[in-house]
Design an enzyme around this catalytic site. Structure first.
Site, PDB file in Angstrom:
ATOM      1  N   SER A  37      61.158  56.975  56.254  1.00  0.00           N
ATOM      2  CA  SER A  37      61.486  58.067  55.343  1.00  0.00           C
ATOM      3  C   SER A  37      61.021  57.846  53.910  1.00  0.00           C
ATOM      4  CB  SER A  37      63.006  58.306  55.333  1.00  0.00           C
ATOM      5  OG  SER A  37      63.701  57.160  54.854  1.00  0.00           O
ATOM      6  N   LYS A  94      63.074  56.277  45.161  1.00  0.00           N
ATOM      7  CA  LYS A  94      63.271  57.133  46.326  1.00  0.00           C
ATOM      8  C   LYS A  94      64.473  58.047  46.099  1.00  0.00           C
ATOM      9  CE  LYS A  94      63.947  56.801  51.358  1.00  0.00           C
ATOM     10  NZ  LYS A  94      64.081  55.877  52.509  1.00  0.00           N
ATOM     11  N   SER A 125      62.199  52.439  57.542  1.00  0.00           N
ATOM     12  CA  SER A 125      61.737  53.378  56.526  1.00  0.00           C
ATOM     13  C   SER A 125      61.045  52.750  55.326  1.00  0.00           C
ATOM     14  CB  SER A 125      62.901  54.249  56.039  1.00  0.00           C
ATOM     15  OG  SER A 125      63.356  55.068  57.075  1.00  0.00           O
TER      16      SER A 125
END
Length: 450
Positions: free
Chosen positions: A154, A80, A178
């Protein structure tokens, strides 16, 4: 390796074959890069593909003197784009962040590399990881099951990359849900570990301790293996047999002004029946959510303000600028207090006296439409995010472990349905055991149709 071998595309199977010498990490990485090249243009899961670098790392790994010692030998992993990868920019979804290369690996990335995993790309996030949909001006990250819907956020890029079969595992982070929100939206398994188990070190202060790094995978076994590496605790890879547990089952909304979609509620009830048939003592209950989630929201606002403190405000998206502005007011007023967490912790520990784990829906509604949310107002983003994903944030405030497990498909949106499993502190192995039992009894499709 060809597409018809996709069912073998798991971290556990890849690592075992690389350790035995039956498979070269060079071939594994080449296959993953081919998948990314073919599939990523449809969903935009990656913002940066580390092609030549990943090939070079695979070549170096192939001559490692003791591959048999590496738990993730040769496994391609997506990272990420909110943690440092040495030599690569960490943009955190924002034009306002430093475009220069990072000088070091984040501890989680360092642990993955030391275990033999090979980063093949950086996955898309919303600006500063604030939002529950992933897009930037001109580029929308989409759900592999239904490209007209978001993959959640996210960590939407990480979840989409795993769900679309581009990588078997991905590093994600969870500050308000997330990991669990995109795992639910994309039909994969994701676990947010409890506070302190895995190095966080996200932004200024990990949103006052709400944010944790963790794995997203297609199987519980893969997630447990990755979690064991991230936590530097090999015992976590050994998923225990699920003993008879007291399971609380709650579909009550996290707020009286929110509504839970009937199909998401049915997913929880069907899961209750599966666990009851397996010998667990299940009972319907209501999670005693606080009248409002100010403890989470105040930290969300104020944490964003602190993360944006050194950034050029003119380069921030308007929605994020307003979010940070509210956060600055929260900080000035001293509204983030440890007593908020203490009260909530006491409330939930009292509730959990009767239960070993609690099931809730992972989401209240199907994932929202894949639109240019980065161009919409702060209020529109806030309402859309809270309406579809209200069940996660409280467990971040508490720092308790929680996971999202796929349990079906939504008949209207064509996207997966999932349940959230929550346990008190130290309950990661219990969460993994329950998730693995559900996987055995009602296995989910591991990838979206290609």
């Amino acid at each position: 390796m060809q597409d018809h071998l996709v069912e073998e595309f798991t971290a556990v199977s890849i690592a075992a074959r690389v350790r035995s010498g039956a498979l070269s990490p060079v071939d594994v990485v080449a296959d993953a890069l081919r998948r990314i090249e073919q599939r990523n243009p449809r969903i935009n899961a990656f913002v940066r593909v580390l092609g030549e670098r990943a090939r070079a790392e695979a070549q170096a790994l192939a001559s490692h003197p003791d591959l048999s010692s590496l738990p993730l030998a040769g496994v391609p992993v997506a990272i990420k784009d909110n943690v440092e990868v040495e030599g690569e920019p960490m943009r955190d979804g924002s034009a306002a962040t430093d475009p220069g290369p990072s000088t070091h690996d984040h501890p989680t990335v360092a642990r993955l590399r030391a275990a033999g995993a090979i980063p093949v790309g950086l996955t898309a996030v919303p600006e500063l990881c604030v939002w529950g949909a992933v897009d930037s001006p001109g580029v929308i990250t989409r759900n592999p099951w239904n490209p007209d819907r978001v993959p959640g956020g996210s960590s939407g890029g990480s979840a989409a990359a795993v769900a679309d079969g581009m990588v078997p595992i991905a590093l994600a982070a969870d500050g308000m849900g997330s990991i669990r929100i995109p795992s639910a939206a994309c039909g994969v398994f994701g676990i947010k570990p409890g506070r302190g188990l895995v190095p966080a070190e996200l932004g200024a202060h990990s949103w006052f301790g709400m944010s944790e790094n963790g794995p997203i995978a297609t199987t519980v076994e893969d997630a447990a293996l990755m979690l064991s590496v991230l936590a530097d605790d090999p015992s976590l890879a050994e998923i225990p047999e699920s003993r008879p547990l007291r399971v609380g089952v709650a579909v009550n909304p996290a707020s009286p002004i929110l509504r839970v979609d009937a199909d998401w509620a049915r997913g929880v009830e069907q899961t209750r029946l599966v666990l009851a048939e397996a010998g667990h003592r299940t009972s319907e209950t209501r999670v005693p959510y606080p009248p409002n989630m100010s403890a989470a929201f105040l930290r969300w606002f104020a944490g964003t303000a602190d993360d944006a403190a050194d950034l050029d405000p003119a380069l921030l998206q308007p929605r994020t600028w307003w979010h940070a502005a509210i956060g600055r007011a929260v900080n000035r007023a001293g509204l983030v207090r440890s007593s908020q967490v203490d009260r909530l912790d006491a409330r939930m520990r009292s509730f959990f006296i009767a239960y070993d784990v609690v099931l809730t829906p992972s989401l209240a509604q199907p994932p929202i439409e894949a639109l240019p949310w980065s161009e919409k107002s702060w209020a529109a983003n806030l309402v859309a995010n809270v309406r579809y994903a209200p069940f996660s944030a409280m467990w971040n405030v508490l720092g308790w472990p929680a996971a999202s497990v796929p349990v079906g498909m939504h008949p209207t949106s064509g996207t997966p349905i999932a349940v959230q499993i929550v346990a008190p502190p130290g309950g990661e192995s219990t969460v993994l055991a329950v998730a693995a039992e559900l996987e055995r009894r009602q296995a989910w499709p591991r990838h979206a149709p290609v």
